[in-house]
Design a protein around this motif. Structure first.
Motif: not given
Length: 320
Positions: A109, A128, A147, A152, A155-157, A174, A176
């Motif tokens: 991260y 994002n 994204h 990016n 990644v899932s947010c 958030d 992530s």
């Protein structure tokens, strides 16, 4: 690089089409990222990160928010941290105030930029979770290739906005995940947890702000959080959450003009002096289990005076 290039081409084709933004919230955000902010989906990450001294000063000014958020952040991370996800609280400008991740994922991260002091506004990172949540002021999930920036898409947010006791947007919460096994079903479950945690932060924030007042739960809108009113010792409403302000038509200004609780709740005509005296008498009787002599002593008056006031208030014959 091929996957990044393909993603960048897809984003730019969508932006140039000029039609997708009308039917897709993600496409609309892509258009904002490219056209309003001039971002390139294939560009390298900007070195947008506050110095430690700047972050410390920013956090010092957010003490009330951070104190209210701490229990919810602890609980949320305790639930999702074991799956390799990180928990982020940003301010309204997308600056990360709190970043929590497990020891095994800290390096990952950090490389992604989900660390304290990093900036995740739409203007900096494009579409994002954090930045888009703040722009749209609603819960959002930005999953991998949704994204804007190719860098990016791993990644899932899942995000939800946080509003302060005056109803102003102050933060984004958030979660992530960079785990490839976290699919849409997992994202949906995490998104629900994030929404609940954001509402818990708002509740605790409100209760801390009005710690000396009585807090009245005046209903709850599904998915929007509790409708809370802060009431002072004179039964005047001196505070209301964003949901309560909307529900009772109390306005959106930072200062709430005190109003009688009965008026806000629509519970009858304005009270007179006799109503106030009857309330005092009833409370004294309740505290003394209905004993008139004991209630009179609590009020500092004689028993005969107590009976006269009770009769005047229409309470004669109700107690011993």
């Amino acid at each position: 690089m091929g996957k990044w290039s393909s993603h960048s081409d897809k984003v730019l084709d969508t932006v140039q089409s000029g039609q997708a933004a009308a039917v897709s919230a993600v496409a609309a955000s892509w258009c904002r990222s490219a056209l309003r902010h001039g971002l390139d989906p294939s560009g390298a990450r900007r070195k947008e990160r506050l110095y430690d001294s700047e972050l410390a000063a920013l956090r010092a000014g957010k003490g009330e928010l951070l104190a209210a958020a701490a229990p919810a952040l602890d609980s949320l991370f305790g639930t999702v941290g074991r799956s390799g996800a990180c928990v982020i609280l940003s301010d309204v400008d997308g600056v990360v105030l709190e970043a929590r991740s497990g020891a095994a994922e800290t390096g990952l991260y950090d490389a992604i930029g989900l660390v304290n002091g990093a900036v995740w506004s739409e203007a900096v990172e494009g579409t994002n979770g954090i930045g888009t949540c703040l722009v749209e002021r609603r819960p959002v999930a930005i999953l991998r290739e949704e994204h804007f920036a190719s860098r990016n898409i791993g990644v899932s947010c899942m995000d939800a906005p946080v509003f302060d006791p005056e109803g102003r947007l102050v933060a984004a919460l958030d979660v992530s995940s960079a785990r490839p096994e976290h699919g849409d079903a997992m994202a949906g479950m995490i998104a629900a947890l994030v929404k609940d945690a954001a509402r818990a932060i708002e509740r605790d924030y409100f209760c801390r702000r009005f710690s000396s007042a009585r807090i009245v739960l005046a209903g709850e809108e599904h998915g929007s959080g509790p409708s809370l009113l802060a009431v002072d010792r004179d039964d005047l409403v001196i505070g209301a959450t964003r949901v309560a302000r909307k529900h009772f038509g109390l306005g959106t200004g930072p200062r709430l003009a005190p109003r009688p609780l009965a008026d806000v709740m629509g519970q009858g005509d304005a009270a007179g002096f006799e109503d106030g005296e009857r309330a005092v008498l009833r409370q004294a009787l309740a505290r003394s289990n209905g004993n008139v002599a004991a209630a009179a002593r609590l009020l500092g008056i004689g028993r005969a005076t107590m009976y006269r006031r009770m009769e005047r208030a229409g309470m004669a014959g109700r107690v011993h």
